[in-house]
Design an enzyme around this catalytic site. Structure first.
Site, PDB file in Angstrom:
ATOM      1  N   HIS A 164      11.581 103.684  37.434  1.00 39.90           N
ATOM      2  CA  HIS A 164      11.594 104.937  36.578  1.00 39.90           C
ATOM      3  C   HIS A 164      11.881 104.653  35.763  1.00 39.90           C
ATOM      4  O   HIS A 164      12.717 106.169  34.746  1.00 39.90           O
ATOM      5  CB  HIS A 164      13.151 104.906  37.007  1.00 39.90           C
TER       6      HIS A 164
ATOM      7  N   SER B  69      -4.996 112.063  11.839  1.00 42.83           N
ATOM      8  CA  SER B  69      -5.731 113.332  12.208  1.00 42.83           C
ATOM      9  C   SER B  69      -6.279 114.028  11.449  1.00 42.83           C
ATOM     10  O   SER B  69      -5.520 113.392  10.419  1.00 42.83           O
ATOM     11  CB  SER B  69      -3.746 113.493  12.801  1.00 42.83           C
TER      12      SER B  69
ATOM     13  N   LYS C 122      -0.545 110.709  10.173  1.00 44.10           N
ATOM     14  CA  LYS C 122      -0.431 110.300  11.548  1.00 44.10           C
ATOM     15  C   LYS C 122      -1.555 109.074  11.783  1.00 44.10           C
ATOM     16  O   LYS C 122      -2.769 108.204  10.888  1.00 44.10           O
ATOM     17  CB  LYS C 122      -1.246 110.947  12.420  1.00 44.10           C
TER      18      LYS C 122
ATOM     19  N   GLU D 271      -5.043 105.981  24.997  1.00 42.41           N
ATOM     20  CA  GLU D 271      -5.428 107.858  25.684  1.00 42.41           C
ATOM     21  C   GLU D 271      -6.597 107.841  26.407  1.00 42.41           C
ATOM     22  O   GLU D 271      -6.267 108.252  27.121  1.00 42.41           O
ATOM     23  CB  GLU D 271      -4.988 108.633  24.304  1.00 42.41           C
TER      24      GLU D 271
END
Ligand code: ARG
Length: 450
Positions: free
Chosen positions: A154, A275, A281, A288
């Site tokens: 979980h 970025s 970043k 992704e």
């Protein structure tokens, strides 16, 4: 050029052409020529073409193959599909005898054959890619040494495990994925050539011979099934989708690991993106996109199944859509294995140790080992946890007194079992999260992957 002008008064409507022609079959060029070459030999041996015709056809096909290999094959907007293009080019090279190539054959058995030839090779490549990825994970597991992390359920810290155990879980998944490509390759290993348009032919064809020439282990038993079925294509897409889903789970973890909050991993610069707006970043875009592209493979699988569900026997043009789907699924998986494999290989994985609660089960099991029913032991540790939480303390702070207050059957020394090191050390069953199990898994995986 079409292969079917005879019964038509007018040329094809342009919109019809645009809608029905799909150039995604062009990558079947090499296997289409290989299939045609074997077919030419078979019809020659069957006495359907003579020596000179056979020589002309196979010679011409060899030139088409060379053009294909050199990337010099010229496609025409007027080629309806790859099969038409090859026959058209063959005609340019050898003249009217090209018209004999399609003897005893239809594009229906031809495209079914091409797909099997293509996917047979692709399955072997994907199996190799999966082996490589899994081996890389085994290397990473070895590098992890005796580092211990929290195992999660979980997404809450559950028990202490070696980091290597966590990494190896993915190696086992990918090993099964590799096995699935082997399984589908066995079912792909059946030649449909000779099934013709639907029911075979009155000519003395030899489907076994052509299957042998192309290295197939078996031959279709039913012509309608041979030209009308695409379950092996769906199975191939499933193999891709399942492997991609496994990669996607790992990708999701990599995204989490790379956060400041988790702090498990540092993505190597070459495998990260920046970025345009935020100068600080470093983004894990590959991971992704593995997650995002996995979604499109789930779509491919749904589509390839839906494609078949309403089709009357045997071939229907709907089936043309299978290629776009299976090629997409296969390409995405191949790309993900390369890019994501390189990303994970170059990643530094140095997670923090587990939090203070992961030894709770070990503490309960200390009581169980002395005969206390598990439910009572569970309750006692639960009480202890509640007390500690109220006090702002944690399990690793628990004293002998805390323990005996929770349950008088606790003994001096029990508090030691909650340390992650001790917890991992105490596991002795095979496959459990222990260093011994990790060593055994690494040995077994190396054997299976070699
Ligand atoms: N391009 C077609 C396909 O991929 C080849 C078979 C065409 N057969 C036909 N009868 N139109 O399915």
């Amino acid at each position: 050029m079409t292969l079917w002008g005879g019964r038509f008064e007018t040329p094809p409507d342009e919109a019809m052409w645009r809608f029905t022609v799909d150039v995604s079959d062009r990558r079947l060029l090499a296997v289409d020529v290989a299939g045609s070459t074997a077919h030419a030999t078979m019809i020659y041996e069957a006495g359907l073409i003579d020596d000179a015709e056979h020589t002309a056809l196979t010679g011409g096909l060899a030139r088409v193959a060379a053009e294909a290999a050199a990337g010099e094959f010229e496609w025409r907007a007027t080629d309806e599909d790859v099969h038409t293009a090859v026959e058209r080019r063959l005609g340019e090279l050898v003249g009217d005898v090209a018209g004999k190539l399609h003897t005893g054959r239809s594009r229906n058995d031809q495209v079914a054959l091409d797909l099997r030839l293509y996917l047979r090779e692709a399955a072997a490549e994907r199996a190799t890619g999966l082996s490589r990825f899994a081996s890389m994970l085994v290397d990473k597991a070895e590098e992890a040494g005796e580092r211990i992390v929290a195992a999660y359920t979980h997404l809450q810290q559950a028990q202490a495990v070696p980091l290597a155990h966590h990494l190896l879980a993915y190696a086992w998944m990918l090993l099964r994925d590799r096995g699935r490509f082997g399984d589908v390759a066995r079912r792909l290993d059946e030649s449909p050539l000779g099934a013709g348009a639907a029911a075979g032919s009155s000519l003395p064809l030899d489907p076994d011979r052509v299957a042998g020439l192309l290295g197939f282990g078996s031959v279709f038993a039913n012509s309608l099934d041979a030209v009308g079925s695409r379950d092996t294509v769906a199975e191939y897409v499933f193999c891709c989708a399942q492997a991609m889903t496994h990669l996607s789970r790992l990708a999701e973890e990599v995204v989490l690991w790379a956060t400041d909050e988790f702090g498990w991993a540092e993505v190597d610069d070459a495998h990260a993106t920046g970025s345009s707006a935020l100068p600080h970043k470093k983004n894990p875009d590959i991971a992704e996109l593995v997650r995002g592209k996995a979604a499109t493979l789930v779509g491919d699988l749904a589509a390839v199944l839906a494609l078949q569900k309403g089709l009357p026997l045997a071939y229907n043009r709907d089936l043309q859509e299978d290629k776009r789907l299976v090629f997409h699924a296969d390409d995405v998986l191949a790309g993900a294995l390369d890019a994501f494999g390189a990303m994970v290989a170059a990643m530094t994985i140095t997670p923090p140790g587990p939090g203070p609660w992961v030894g709770a089960l070990d503490l309960a099991e200390a009581l169980v080992a002395r005969g206390v029913p598990f439910r009572e032991a569970h309750h006692a540790v639960g009480r202890l946890v509640a007390t500690l939480v109220v006090r702002g303390a944690s399990l690793t702070d628990a004293t002998d007194e805390d323990l005996t207050t929770a349950d008088p059957r606790f003994e001096h020394g029990d508090a030691d079992v909650v340390s992650p090191t001790e917890s991992v050390r105490s596991r002795t069953t095979s496959g459990a999260g222990s260093h011994a199990s990790v060593a055994a898994q690494i040995g077994r995986l190396r054997e299976l992957l070699s």
